[in-house]
Design an enzyme around this catalytic site. Sequence first.
Site, short mmCIF file in Angstrom:
data_model
loop_
_atom_site.label_atom_id
_atom_site.label_comp_id
_atom_site.label_asym_id
_atom_site.label_seq_id
_atom_site.Cartn_x
_atom_site.Cartn_y
_atom_site.Cartn_z
N GLN A 54 31.25 -24.32 95.03
CA GLN A 54 30.23 -25.29 95.40
C GLN A 54 28.99 -25.14 94.53
OE1 GLN A 54 30.42 -27.77 98.02
NE2 GLN A 54 28.74 -28.44 96.72
N HIS A 93 43.21 -22.48 88.72
CA HIS A 93 43.50 -21.37 89.63
C HIS A 93 44.11 -20.17 88.91
CE1 HIS A 93 43.64 -19.54 93.46
NE2 HIS A 93 44.92 -19.67 93.70
N SER A 120 30.09 -17.84 92.48
CA SER A 120 29.91 -18.57 93.74
C SER A 120 28.60 -18.15 94.38
CB SER A 120 31.06 -18.25 94.70
OG SER A 120 30.84 -18.85 95.97
N HIS A 136 51.38 -21.72 91.40
CA HIS A 136 50.34 -20.71 91.29
C HIS A 136 50.23 -20.18 89.86
CE1 HIS A 136 49.10 -20.01 95.49
NE2 HIS A 136 48.15 -19.26 94.94
N SER A 193 55.17 -20.06 93.93
CA SER A 193 54.99 -18.95 92.98
C SER A 193 55.76 -19.23 91.70
CB SER A 193 55.48 -17.63 93.58
OG SER A 193 55.50 -16.61 92.61
N GLU A 235 43.78 -24.90 98.86
CA GLU A 235 45.14 -24.72 98.37
C GLU A 235 46.08 -25.21 99.46
OE1 GLU A 235 45.97 -20.94 96.33
OE2 GLU A 235 43.91 -20.38 96.81
N TYR A 278 43.02 -21.83 102.09
CA TYR A 278 44.30 -22.53 102.16
C TYR A 278 44.30 -23.55 103.29
CZ TYR A 278 46.69 -19.24 99.02
OH TYR A 278 47.09 -18.51 97.93
N ASP A 286 39.81 -16.02 69.31
CA ASP A 286 40.00 -15.41 70.63
C ASP A 286 40.52 -16.38 71.68
OD1 ASP A 286 37.76 -16.90 71.26
OD2 ASP A 286 36.41 -15.19 71.44
N THR A 311 46.22 -13.41 70.65
CA THR A 311 45.15 -12.47 70.37
C THR A 311 44.53 -11.93 71.66
OG1 THR A 311 43.42 -14.16 70.27
CG2 THR A 311 44.60 -13.65 68.21
#
Length: 606
Positions: free
Chosen positions: A23, A52, A61, A161, A211, A367, A404, A532, A537
């Site tokens: 937020q 995520h 946050s 995920h 997953s 989620e 969730y 990078d 790398t």
Amino acid sequence: VIESPCSNERVALVTADLGLLTQAVHTEVLRQLRRKHGHRYRADNVLLAATHTHSGPGGYSHYLLYDLTILGFSEASFRIAADGIVESIERADANLEEASIRLAQGEVSDTGINRSREAYLQNPAAERDRYETDVDPLMTLLRFDGAGGGPIGMLNWYGVHATSVGNQNRLINGDNKGYAAYQVERRFGTDYAQAKTFVAAFAQGAEGDVSPNIFGGTDGGGADDYESAAISGGKQAARALELMDSATEPLRGPIETRMAYVAMDEVNVAAAWTGAAPADTCPAAIGYSMLAGAEDGRGFGREGLSCAAPSSFAARAACWATTNTCQAEKPVVFVMGGKWPHPFSPNVLPLQIVRIGQLAVVAVPFELTTMAGRRLREAVARELAPLGVTSVVSAGLANSYAGYIATREEYRVQHYEGASTHFGPWTLAALLQEVSRLAIAMREGQPVEIGSPPDDLTRWQVSVPGGPTHDATPLGVEFGEVYTDARSSYRSGEEVRVSFAGAHLANDARIQDTFLLVERRDANGWQRVADDGAWETAVMWERDYCLPALACSTVSVVWQIPPDAEPGTYRIRHFGSWRSKWKRQLTQYEGISSEFQIVANAAPSS
């Protein structure tokens, strides 16, 4: 950024390689856009979403629960996230051109499993039988082509995920979705140094119980976590490229948006959404099973500690001690709600629908489990069908974050996802009710009262230290000096590792720059091969407590030579900034390895 000639409305769609979209970042981005662009970009037409990745930065946050991983708020992480998102929107705004958008959908195979199948099976059999799998394999993709006919970008939603890289990793990493975006952008020659270049965005869907570790637990099929991320991300990239090639359905029609701030801990849910009597949502709390972690990231204890059927003395004791009956089967371990001085996690949350022609994007700060996502999309599709909407996607972890949402049936057995459903057993019902209200307003052409945004908690934040007070090197050593040099030659597939006398990397985040370069020499001099941002790398920092300053650092640059690396002469460069103890100013330094050769691999024997 998309603007429709049908309505002259526009929308900004942002996909950020972050663990979640807070937020605080949402508020700051809107504040900066309002100051720079007036009412062109607003809360209702800016959609910010996170991929995520579980290997992103922490501490950005304004709510304590989501800063605990680094033990507090980080002003540096917050500024990088918020300012970077604003810069990306402004670049897109400046690059607006005539373009076409085409839509494609298709399934992604063998890329996700339901990690909480026992909870999923609690959903009604008749509902489960409508679907072939316990995960949603559908990828929805938008292809953007410029006026000249060539592709200028793509955006897709697919729920899985970003936990291919496990919780022992300590490096910033985009995980499988970051890998997918990187591979597609390489395919189209993206040049990150240019303000206008091809963009590939792999956004999140309803990934709550999905997953990428398809062989169970933490096993994604690779020899290590990074290879597992490449396997999962490679499948997503390959399917996205196929959908880009097959995308034929043009998006037509206006852009419309509806958005409202909802106090999710105070929703009165009508009986039509509970299937029984009216109900209320609860002050935010997490259950004991949240501490156990999910199957692909275990914590402490075990899942399934539910007051519906306490299976042990510990479970019965936990349920007896739980006084918050609003949370029903959840034995509460930690209450985040409350009014003083402010909650530990957000309770006033943004809900948003963005319609682009026949596509509707439902942005939620949660989620969603697979079945919760299905119910959400179906509810919105019913209301918007009269407008010609034929495709609905759920954009998770968008505009804020509050855990969730499991279905009521999944909540009852209190696996990780149910225990992490903050606002109690009727959270999904409340979400469906409030989002349907937005959809009905859109269908009827009616405005929506946006409501009161959450309190701005900026003044409550105390930033954790972001680095040392100063940097030093051992006596006789200069910043950038090589400690461990490259070998004289390598073959593809081998690892080049060079370490330097460096400084704390937090001194300078090198925005729109790099901590490292891999360069190859040709007739025109040294050419950039990787930086990078490349998957191959890594740059790693560690403290050396050298005398007398106790503030020395070693910075190591690693390059995993890809199979397609051209033979030739290469070198590694490292860039950083060191802080003076006395003047407190930053001074840039550079380190360069010795030149080394990459030689062709021997031809395989017949």
